[in-house]
Design a protein around this motif. Structure first.
Motif, PDB file in Angstrom:
ATOM      1  N   ILE A  81       1.622 -31.758  38.373  1.00  0.00           N
ATOM      2  CA  ILE A  81       1.700 -31.335  36.967  1.00  0.00           C
ATOM      3  C   ILE A  81       3.144 -31.405  36.479  1.00  0.00           C
ATOM      4  N   ALA A  82       4.086 -30.985  37.320  1.00  0.00           N
ATOM      5  CA  ALA A  82       5.500 -31.050  36.935  1.00  0.00           C
ATOM      6  C   ALA A  82       5.929 -32.495  36.681  1.00  0.00           C
ATOM      7  N   GLU A  83       5.375 -33.430  37.415  1.00  0.00           N
ATOM      8  CA  GLU A  83       5.710 -34.845  37.240  1.00  0.00           C
ATOM      9  C   GLU A  83       5.025 -35.450  36.017  1.00  0.00           C
ATOM     10  N   ARG A  84       3.740 -35.139  35.833  1.00  0.00           N
ATOM     11  CA  ARG A  84       2.938 -35.760  34.775  1.00  0.00           C
ATOM     12  C   ARG A  84       2.951 -34.962  33.469  1.00  0.00           C
ATOM     13  N   GLY A  85       3.496 -33.750  33.483  1.00  0.00           N
ATOM     14  CA  GLY A  85       3.574 -32.944  32.273  1.00  0.00           C
ATOM     15  C   GLY A  85       2.321 -32.143  32.008  1.00  0.00           C
ATOM     16  N   VAL A  86       1.176 -32.808  31.983  1.00  0.00           N
ATOM     17  CA  VAL A  86      -0.097 -32.133  31.750  1.00  0.00           C
ATOM     18  C   VAL A  86      -1.186 -32.892  32.502  1.00  0.00           C
ATOM     19  N   VAL A  87      -2.108 -32.128  33.102  1.00  0.00           N
ATOM     20  CA  VAL A  87      -3.207 -32.713  33.868  1.00  0.00           C
ATOM     21  C   VAL A  87      -4.512 -32.094  33.380  1.00  0.00           C
ATOM     22  N   PHE A  88      -5.543 -32.936  33.220  1.00  0.00           N
ATOM     23  CA  PHE A  88      -6.812 -32.523  32.656  1.00  0.00           C
ATOM     24  C   PHE A  88      -7.933 -32.573  33.693  1.00  0.00           C
ATOM     25  N   PHE A  89      -8.887 -31.666  33.533  1.00  0.00           N
ATOM     26  CA  PHE A  89     -10.054 -31.603  34.407  1.00  0.00           C
ATOM     27  C   PHE A  89     -11.293 -31.355  33.538  1.00  0.00           C
ATOM     28  N   GLN A 271       3.586 -38.805  23.329  1.00  0.00           N
ATOM     29  CA  GLN A 271       2.452 -37.900  23.164  1.00  0.00           C
ATOM     30  C   GLN A 271       1.180 -38.360  23.872  1.00  0.00           C
ATOM     31  N   VAL A 272       0.387 -37.379  24.314  1.00  0.00           N
ATOM     32  CA  VAL A 272      -0.987 -37.610  24.753  1.00  0.00           C
ATOM     33  C   VAL A 272      -1.869 -36.573  24.072  1.00  0.00           C
ATOM     34  N   ARG A 273      -3.128 -36.935  23.878  1.00  0.00           N
ATOM     35  CA  ARG A 273      -4.041 -36.097  23.101  1.00  0.00           C
ATOM     36  C   ARG A 273      -5.337 -35.900  23.887  1.00  0.00           C
ATOM     37  N   LEU A 274      -5.776 -34.653  23.984  1.00  0.00           N
ATOM     38  CA  LEU A 274      -7.008 -34.328  24.698  1.00  0.00           C
ATOM     39  C   LEU A 274      -8.098 -33.943  23.713  1.00  0.00           C
ATOM     40  N   HIS A 275      -9.239 -34.628  23.819  1.00  0.00           N
ATOM     41  CA  HIS A 275     -10.427 -34.214  23.097  1.00  0.00           C
ATOM     42  C   HIS A 275     -11.219 -33.297  24.024  1.00  0.00           C
ATOM     43  N   TRP A 276     -11.334 -32.044  23.638  1.00  0.00           N
ATOM     44  CA  TRP A 276     -11.943 -31.046  24.501  1.00  0.00           C
ATOM     45  C   TRP A 276     -13.456 -31.229  24.622  1.00  0.00           C
ATOM     46  N   GLU A 277     -13.955 -30.934  25.805  1.00  0.00           N
ATOM     47  CA  GLU A 277     -15.370 -30.741  26.043  1.00  0.00           C
ATOM     48  C   GLU A 277     -15.533 -29.334  26.598  1.00  0.00           C
ATOM     49  N   ARG A 278     -16.719 -28.785  26.469  1.00  0.00           N
ATOM     50  CA  ARG A 278     -16.934 -27.444  27.010  1.00  0.00           C
ATOM     51  C   ARG A 278     -16.661 -27.453  28.515  1.00  0.00           C
ATOM     52  N   ASN A 279     -15.908 -26.438  28.974  1.00  0.00           N
ATOM     53  CA  ASN A 279     -15.507 -26.278  30.377  1.00  0.00           C
ATOM     54  C   ASN A 279     -14.450 -27.288  30.826  1.00  0.00           C
ATOM     55  N   SER A 280     -13.797 -27.938  29.862  1.00  0.00           N
ATOM     56  CA  SER A 280     -12.610 -28.717  30.212  1.00  0.00           C
ATOM     57  C   SER A 280     -11.446 -27.767  30.436  1.00  0.00           C
ATOM     58  N   VAL A 281     -10.521 -28.191  31.292  1.00  0.00           N
ATOM     59  CA  VAL A 281      -9.321 -27.398  31.586  1.00  0.00           C
ATOM     60  C   VAL A 281      -8.105 -28.305  31.473  1.00  0.00           C
ATOM     61  N   ALA A 282      -7.066 -27.798  30.842  1.00  0.00           N
ATOM     62  CA  ALA A 282      -5.768 -28.471  30.812  1.00  0.00           C
ATOM     63  C   ALA A 282      -4.744 -27.547  31.455  1.00  0.00           C
ATOM     64  N   ILE A 283      -3.919 -28.112  32.327  1.00  0.00           N
ATOM     65  CA  ILE A 283      -2.816 -27.366  32.935  1.00  0.00           C
ATOM     66  C   ILE A 283      -1.537 -28.132  32.642  1.00  0.00           C
ATOM     67  N   TRP A 284      -0.555 -27.454  32.066  1.00  0.00           N
ATOM     68  CA  TRP A 284       0.662 -28.154  31.704  1.00  0.00           C
ATOM     69  C   TRP A 284       1.903 -27.390  32.151  1.00  0.00           C
TER      70      TRP A 284
END
Length: 357
Positions: A81-89, A271-284
């Motif tokens: 996460i520190a390298e990529r800035g933000v990681v999505f699940f 910039q990167v943009r996340l389109h949320w889905e229910r139960n998605s998680v972002a860690i930044w």
């Protein structure tokens, strides 16, 4: 005085007993991810699919259940996460409040927000509900709680309710922002500090009359900071919490802050943009990114929960490296792979041509 409690056990305002909850906030005693395996073999052993949203920031990982990470995988994820800035699940339905808190605590002490509503049983779990609109920071680029003496390292956000349309979140790469500055501007900024304030929340308390969960702090931090995990430099100011650049005139302070904010807003390559889905998680990583919600989802509603990990006191090391320098080797490897693929394609075409001649 009794606390004001909304539906779903959301505490909106402190009572006398809980008015010092946030004063217990402290700094991390270790740097999560700093000594992780550089290749992150344990983490990626479970990854079934990796999607990089852009070359330098933002990755979506599949095959990972955040509630089931081993200690080693957790450390490697912190480094990633520190390298990529933000990681999505996606599909993190089993990350309930308990597991959400447990994951955050693996990386450091959890921050209790002095004003934003929280879960009654877990004050570290803040509730971002659009129905409580005065507490959101949609359309406002920021780094979480940078007004604290030990601001956030990581934030972990999960949405339980999402709008049918809109409501994305955008992150911007503050490593790359630093890297793209000219050397004279870098030299100027590296010698400066800035005051980060909780003024926005002070105004909200005055308007609402709600009691806070603790002191609303102001803190001084370097304008350019070093990420202790990657060792890379990044810009650490933001439009929401940075009140002024210290040691310069008011007009110079405004020019510097406006200039940096303008780059964050307009440089789409950061910039990167996340389109949320229910139960998605972002860690930044708040030390190396800015983020903002997109306020385009009315009349729909959204509701998310977040835990915020308190990090170390921000520092600047003149010997720090940069993402740009570290990226050189990666870029060369990508180019070499592309060249090899192109050559293989040419060789295959030549063989076909020779056979049919």
């Amino acid at each position: 005085m009794a606390p004001i409690i909304a539906e779903n056990s959301i505490v909106l305002s402190a009572d006398d007993k809980d008015s010092t909850l946030a004063d217990r906030n402290t700094h991390a005693t270790r740097v999560a991810g700093k000594d992780a395996d550089p290749e992150k073999k344990a983490l990626f052993a479970n990854v079934t699919k990796r999607i990089d949203y852009s070359p330098k920031i933002g990755t979506e990982l599949h095959g990972i259940k955040l509630s089931q990470l081993t200690d080693q995988q957790s450390e490697e994820l912190a480094a990633f996460i520190a390298e990529r800035g933000v990681v999505f699940f996606r599909d993190q339905d089993d990350l309930d409040y308990k597991e959400h808190v447990r994951l955050g605590r693996r990386w450091g002490p959890l921050h209790v927000h002095p004003l934003v509503p929280h879960n009654q049983d877990n004050p570290e779990v803040i509730v971002l509900d659009s129905r409580l609109s005065r507490f959101n920071t949609n359309d406002s680029w920021h780094s979480d709680v940078s007004f604290e003496p030990a601001p956030a390292s990581f934030s972990i956000l999960k949405f339980e309710e999402i709008p049918e349309a809109g409501g994305d979140t955008i992150w911007s790469n503050s490593y790359e922002l630093y890297d793209d500055l000219s050397q004279p501007i870098k030299t100027l900024l590296e010698g400066l500090t800035a005051t980060h304030s909780s003024d926005i929340f002070k105004i909200q308390t005055q308007d609402s009359g709600r009691k806070t969960f603790g002191k609303l702090n102001d803190s001084e931090h370097p304008v350019i900071r070093t990420n202790p995990v990657t060792g890379w430099k990044s810009v650490y100011t933001n439009p929401v919490f940075t009140r002024e650049i210290n040691g310069v005139s008011a007009s110079e302070s405004k020019w510097i802050l406006d200039y940096l904010s303008d780059l964050v807003t307009k440089k789409l390559q950061y910039q990167v943009r996340l389109h949320w889905e229910r139960n998605s998680v972002a860690i930044w990583d708040n030390r190396s990114t800015f983020h903002t919600g997109v306020p385009d989802f009315r009349p729909y509603q959204r509701r998310g929960i977040r835990v915020t990990v308190s990090g170390e006191k921000p520092f600047y090391d003149p010997k720090s490296g940069t993402q740009a320098k570290s990226w050189e080797a990666t870029a060369k490897a990508i180019i070499a792979k592309q060249d090899a693929a192109a050559k293989a394609k040419e060789d295959a075409a030549s063989k076909v041509s020779a056979t049919t001649a």
